[in-house]
Design an enzyme around this catalytic site. Structure first.
Site, mmCIF file in Angstrom:
data_model
loop_
_atom_site.group_PDB
_atom_site.id
_atom_site.type_symbol
_atom_site.label_atom_id
_atom_site.label_comp_id
_atom_site.label_asym_id
_atom_site.label_seq_id
_atom_site.Cartn_x
_atom_site.Cartn_y
_atom_site.Cartn_z
ATOM 1 N N LYS A 46 0.856 -1.184 0.000
ATOM 2 C CA LYS A 46 0.000 0.000 0.000
ATOM 3 C C LYS A 46 0.898 1.243 0.000
ATOM 4 O O LYS A 46 1.924 1.275 0.691
ATOM 5 C CB LYS A 46 -0.881 -0.012 1.253
ATOM 6 C CG LYS A 46 -1.660 1.265 1.515
ATOM 7 C CD LYS A 46 -2.762 1.517 0.504
ATOM 8 C CE LYS A 46 -3.455 2.861 0.722
ATOM 9 N NZ LYS A 46 -4.300 3.264 -0.406
ATOM 10 N N SER A 47 0.505 2.266 -0.760
ATOM 11 C CA SER A 47 1.309 3.502 -0.769
ATOM 12 C C SER A 47 1.441 4.014 0.650
ATOM 13 O O SER A 47 0.435 4.232 1.338
ATOM 14 C CB SER A 47 0.622 4.585 -1.607
ATOM 15 O OG SER A 47 0.586 4.233 -2.960
ATOM 16 N N SER A 71 -12.610 6.733 -2.240
ATOM 17 C CA SER A 71 -11.864 7.903 -1.771
ATOM 18 C C SER A 71 -11.250 7.500 -0.432
ATOM 19 O O SER A 71 -11.693 7.929 0.632
ATOM 20 C CB SER A 71 -12.777 9.114 -1.615
ATOM 21 O OG SER A 71 -11.980 10.219 -1.232
ATOM 22 N N MET A 72 -10.254 6.627 -0.536
ATOM 23 C CA MET A 72 -9.654 6.051 0.666
ATOM 24 C C MET A 72 -8.852 7.101 1.445
ATOM 25 O O MET A 72 -8.870 7.132 2.673
ATOM 26 C CB MET A 72 -8.731 4.889 0.293
ATOM 27 C CG MET A 72 -9.404 3.750 -0.468
ATOM 28 S SD MET A 72 -10.684 2.938 0.474
ATOM 29 C CE MET A 72 -9.708 2.049 1.658
ATOM 30 N N LEU A 74 -5.479 7.471 1.302
ATOM 31 C CA LEU A 74 -4.174 6.923 1.698
ATOM 32 C C LEU A 74 -4.104 6.415 3.146
ATOM 33 O O LEU A 74 -3.141 6.716 3.869
ATOM 34 C CB LEU A 74 -3.052 7.945 1.452
ATOM 35 C CG LEU A 74 -2.744 8.233 -0.016
ATOM 36 C CD1 LEU A 74 -1.751 9.392 -0.154
ATOM 37 C CD2 LEU A 74 -2.188 6.992 -0.701
ATOM 38 N N ASN A 130 4.183 7.125 -6.085
ATOM 39 C CA ASN A 130 2.796 7.394 -6.491
ATOM 40 C C ASN A 130 2.600 8.902 -6.628
ATOM 41 O O ASN A 130 2.567 9.621 -5.623
ATOM 42 C CB ASN A 130 1.867 6.785 -5.429
ATOM 43 C CG ASN A 130 0.404 6.998 -5.738
ATOM 44 O OD1 ASN A 130 0.053 7.724 -6.652
ATOM 45 N ND2 ASN A 130 -0.454 6.372 -4.949
ATOM 46 N N CYS A 133 -2.418 10.147 -6.475
ATOM 47 C CA CYS A 133 -3.582 9.864 -5.628
ATOM 48 C C CYS A 133 -4.575 11.036 -5.714
ATOM 49 O O CYS A 133 -4.211 12.174 -5.437
ATOM 50 C CB CYS A 133 -3.165 9.637 -4.181
ATOM 51 S SG CYS A 133 -4.622 9.385 -3.137
ATOM 52 N N ASN A 196 -3.541 5.236 -12.483
ATOM 53 C CA ASN A 196 -4.259 5.253 -11.214
ATOM 54 C C ASN A 196 -5.741 5.402 -11.558
ATOM 55 O O ASN A 196 -6.116 5.476 -12.733
ATOM 56 C CB ASN A 196 -3.762 6.432 -10.369
ATOM 57 C CG ASN A 196 -3.966 6.179 -8.873
ATOM 58 O OD1 ASN A 196 -4.976 5.600 -8.466
ATOM 59 N ND2 ASN A 196 -3.028 6.610 -8.059
ATOM 60 N N SER A 197 -6.596 5.456 -10.560
ATOM 61 C CA SER A 197 -8.031 5.592 -10.835
ATOM 62 C C SER A 197 -8.291 6.893 -11.605
ATOM 63 O O SER A 197 -7.481 7.820 -11.572
ATOM 64 C CB SER A 197 -8.810 5.593 -9.523
ATOM 65 O OG SER A 197 -8.361 6.635 -8.693
ATOM 66 N N GLY A 252 -5.750 -1.039 -14.811
ATOM 67 C CA GLY A 252 -7.031 -0.378 -15.088
ATOM 68 C C GLY A 252 -7.956 -1.279 -15.876
ATOM 69 O O GLY A 252 -7.717 -1.555 -17.050
#
Ligand code: SIN
Length: 314
Positions: A46-47, A71-72, A74, A130, A133, A196-197, A252
């Site tokens: 995980k970042s 919309s975690m 990080l 990353n 984000c 990324n998303s 993706g």
């Protein structure tokens, strides 16, 4: 004829091109162990930020009909947690494939601090920075600021000598593909990870006339089927613009062997799975491998290199 999924990435041979996308199934040591025991050929953490983060308020991830919205923010256990895991893992599994370590600092100086620590550590895997984000309120996606990409990479490569790639957000215009590729080509990057998303989408529950995640009034990064054409476009755009020494990881919308095949045709070398790993768990890798092999068998390909990057134009 039995197709081989053997993949060479940064001079190392992997049994197949599949791994998790950072953020999915890689927050805790338990999840990382599960990935290492799965059919994925390697995995990424995980970042991390320098200290542990709780992330955004819940609900912050929702599975939706064509993929996911998140919309975690990080959430992660902090840099030291993942560094300890990674270095112990490497000692215990000295013959294992190189693993990936993701960092996503909140500022240039935080990124530099973590990268200095990685440089000075015993970690001998691959580092993913990353730059994309979309979910930290008040923090724009770094890689949409082209001057900032230059500033960070210039400072990073003053001291960083281990293999390093960058996770990019999706771009949507040829002028941006050209501009970003021109910048990236100036640095000794090992790879770029596209994508990324797709940041700041909005999924609506019409019945309840409501958004479906809490942070940012429902705005969040899209993954899954929604994003595959954009992901393929970014893989292709960077594969055809970057120095051949800079590899492309395709991320993706990889839900089936065919999606994987398409990413490879566009030029990806490794493939990361996010939304579908979250849906199915680590057995997704077994299914994807079987499906990709079936396609290759049907087409008469015995190795990925026979078709990787060879997308035809009309
Ligand atoms: C998150 O933690 O918000 C997701 C990470 C990312 O999109 O880079």
């Amino acid at each position: 004829m039995v197709a081989s999924l053997d993949t060479t990435f940064l001079d190392h041979s992997y049994e197949n091109p599949f791994m998790n996308a950072s953020g999915v199934h890689c927050m805790s040591t338990k999840e990382l162990d599960e990935l290492s025991n799965s059919k994925a050929s390697t995995f990424i953490t995980k970042s991390s930020t320098s200290v542990k983060r709780a992330g955004n308020p819940e609900p912050r991830y929702r599975s939706v009909p064509l993929g996911s919205i998140n919309s975690m923010g990080l959430p992660n256990e902090g840099f030291e947690y993942y560094l300890e895991y990674a270095t112990k893992y490497q000692k215990k599994n000295s013959k294992a494939n190189p693993i990936f370590f993701s960092v996503a600092g909140m500022s240039v100086s935080e990124n530099l601090k973590m990268l200095r620590a990685l440089q000075d550590s015993d970690f001998h895997g691959i580092v993913e920075l990353n730059l994309s984000c979309p979910n930290v309120p008040g923090k724009p996606q770094v890689a949409y600021d082209f001057e900032l990409i230059k500033e960070i990479l210039t400072q990073v490569f003053e001291f960083f000598t281990k293999p390093l790639g960058v996770k990019l957000p999706p771009y949507f215009d040829f002028a941006h593909f050209d501009a970003v590729a021109k910048i990236l080509n100036q640095y000794p990057l090992a790879y770029v990870n596209c994508i990324n998303s797709i940041g700041n989408g909005l999924y609506i529950d019409a019945q309840n006339e409501s958004v479906v995640i809490k942070p940012k009034n429902g705005f969040g990064g899209l993954g899954g089927e929604y994003v595959k054409p954009t992901a393929l476009a970014n893989v292709r755009a960077f594969y055809t613009r970057l120095n051949p020494s800079i590899k492309v990881i395709g991320t993706g919308g990889i839900k089936t062997g065919q999606d994987a095949f398409e990413h490879l045709l566009c030029g990806a070398t490794m493939l990361q799975v996010g939304t579908e790993l979250c849906e199915e768990g680590v057995t997704v890798f077994t299914r994807l491998e079987n499906e990709l092999k079936e396609i290759m068998d049907r087409k008469g390909y015995t190795s990925i290199e026979q078709f990787r990057g060879k997308l035809k134009s009309l």
